[in-house]
Enzyme design. Structure first.
Site, mmCIF file in Angstrom:
data_model
loop_
_atom_site.group_PDB
_atom_site.id
_atom_site.type_symbol
_atom_site.label_atom_id
_atom_site.label_comp_id
_atom_site.label_asym_id
_atom_site.label_seq_id
_atom_site.Cartn_x
_atom_site.Cartn_y
_atom_site.Cartn_z
ATOM 1 N N LYS A 118 11.668 5.133 -16.268
ATOM 2 C CA LYS A 118 11.446 3.927 -17.091
ATOM 3 C C LYS A 118 11.061 2.743 -16.200
ATOM 4 O O LYS A 118 10.122 2.008 -16.493
ATOM 5 C CB LYS A 118 12.709 3.596 -17.902
ATOM 6 C CG LYS A 118 12.959 4.561 -19.070
ATOM 7 C CD LYS A 118 14.330 4.390 -19.729
ATOM 8 C CE LYS A 118 14.538 5.447 -20.817
ATOM 9 N NZ LYS A 118 15.874 5.411 -21.446
ATOM 10 N N GLN A 128 21.683 2.888 -20.533
ATOM 11 C CA GLN A 128 21.414 4.319 -20.665
ATOM 12 C C GLN A 128 22.657 5.063 -21.159
ATOM 13 O O GLN A 128 23.758 4.848 -20.657
ATOM 14 C CB GLN A 128 20.928 4.886 -19.313
ATOM 15 C CG GLN A 128 20.453 6.323 -19.352
ATOM 16 C CD GLN A 128 19.172 6.524 -20.157
ATOM 17 O OE1 GLN A 128 18.362 5.631 -20.323
ATOM 18 N NE2 GLN A 128 18.997 7.727 -20.682
ATOM 19 N N ASP A 174 16.121 -0.730 -27.388
ATOM 20 C CA ASP A 174 16.445 0.635 -27.822
ATOM 21 C C ASP A 174 16.604 0.706 -29.346
ATOM 22 O O ASP A 174 16.577 1.794 -29.932
ATOM 23 C CB ASP A 174 17.776 1.082 -27.197
ATOM 24 C CG ASP A 174 17.597 2.030 -26.021
ATOM 25 O OD1 ASP A 174 16.587 2.761 -25.997
ATOM 26 O OD2 ASP A 174 18.477 2.039 -25.151
HETATM 27 N N1 GUN Z 1 19.919 8.617 -23.640
HETATM 28 C C1 GUN Z 1 19.088 9.541 -24.179
HETATM 29 N N2 GUN Z 1 18.058 8.928 -24.805
HETATM 30 C C2 GUN Z 1 18.262 7.597 -24.665
HETATM 31 C C3 GUN Z 1 17.531 6.455 -25.094
HETATM 32 O O1 GUN Z 1 16.499 6.520 -25.768
HETATM 33 N N3 GUN Z 1 18.052 5.246 -24.735
HETATM 34 C C4 GUN Z 1 19.200 5.139 -24.023
HETATM 35 N N4 GUN Z 1 19.649 3.908 -23.740
HETATM 36 N N5 GUN Z 1 19.900 6.182 -23.614
HETATM 37 C C5 GUN Z 1 19.425 7.408 -23.928
#
Ligand code: GUN
Length: 295
Positions: free
Chosen positions: A52, A96, A119
């Site tokens: 990311k 995350q 998110d």
């Molecule tokens: N863990 C798995 N997918 C995601 C996501 O899209 N965002 C976040 N913050 N954690 C994740």
């Protein structure tokens, strides 16, 4: 059968966002700034967050990675979130998931300011999504909508079966496919671990979206001829022939299912790359909304 090439579409989207960043710079505006918080050392999470942050750099965004140790307290994480909420330079941030067990995930997600919640996990944003109001749509479901849109796949009136009811993929996906408009207007069945005779349901589906995390779970005998298959599974399976010691496997037995269907996403190269592209898209939206508010 046509492959739904998430890698290709995600690159197109990233190019479109990069072009927007160039225009922002030409106008003398600040570029979008995404922060990512990672707590602990989970291998997959490290990979995702690293990717990311690198994608931000590639398209011209500012990025900040906040790494906290596995034993971080809930209080310390909430304090960090407060800082990010108040930092005017940061347009959006993510924490995350999953989080270590001493930390209450819901408490954390609710502490993120909804305007910075790229998110789309905050209850306010999730509610707005259900009510078809302007918000941030969670990146993976948003990516699936974008695949359906760019391949112009008919969804209106189609029976869409979602497998898995996670807050990150299955539940929001089921809501989004039932919303008005395109992609949407589908008739949705949300299935999960308590569902009885799942195969009887998936066999009736025009569109199957699996977000289960169970390698090669979906077989040809479980799908209808000509169905559209979206595979959200990304499980690391041990593999000695791979230098990394593992390979990434989807929920769909691709070799078995693909000859029978009209469209299918591969793993890797399907939904996975779309998630990052749509997170960047949400960060761009956050910057634009932030700017509109302060003008
Ligand atoms: N863990 C798995 N997918 C995601 C996501 O899209 N965002 C976040 N913050 N954690 C994740």
């Amino acid at each position: 059968m046509e492959i739904l090439d998430g890698k290709k579409i995600s690159n197109q989207i990233k190019d479109e966002i990069a072009a927007e960043v160039v225009k922002m710079k030409e106008r003398g505006e600040k570029v979008p700034h995404l922060a990512a918080v990672l707590v602990g050392n989970d291998g997959a999470s490290l990979t995702y967050v690293g990717s990311k942050v690198r994608s931000c750099e590639k398209i011209g965004f500012d990025s900040t990675l906040v790494k906290l140790s596995e034993d971080t307290t809930e209080e310390a994480l909430l304090e960090k979130i407060k800082e990010l909420n108040e930092n005017d330079d940061i347009d959006g941030f993510i924490v995350q998931l999953p989080l270590p067990k001493q930390i209450d995930e819901q408490k954390v997600l609710m502490a993120i300011h909804p305007d910075k919640d790229v998110d789309g996990f905050h209850p306010m944003n999730f509610g707005k999504m259900a009510l078809e109001l302007e918000t941030f749509i969670p990146a993976t479901p948003f990516g699936i909508l974008e695949i359906l849109k760019r391949y112009n796949i008919e969804t209106s009136g189609k029976h869409t079966v979602v497998i898995g009811r996670s807050h990150i993929v299955g539940r929001p996906m089921s809501i989004l496919m039932s919303r008005k408009g395109f992609p949407g207007d589908a008739t949705v069945t949300l299935t999960h671990s308590r569902t009885k005779d799942l195969a009887a349901i998936t066999k009736e589906a025009d569109i199957v979206i699996t977000a289960l995390g169970s390698p090669d779970f979906l077989k040809a005998e479980m799908v209808k001829e000509g169905a559209v298959i979206i595979d959200v599974g990304i499980t690391r399976v041990p593999d000695d022939t791979n230098p990394k010691g593992y390979r990434i496997t989807g929920d769909v037995d691709f070799a078995d299912v693909s000859p029978k269907v009209s469209y299918i996403t591969p793993v890797p190269g399907g939904v996975g790359p779309m998630t990052i592209a749509m997170l960047l898209k949400n960060t761009l939206l956050a910057r634009e909304r932030h700017l509109a508010k302060t003008k």
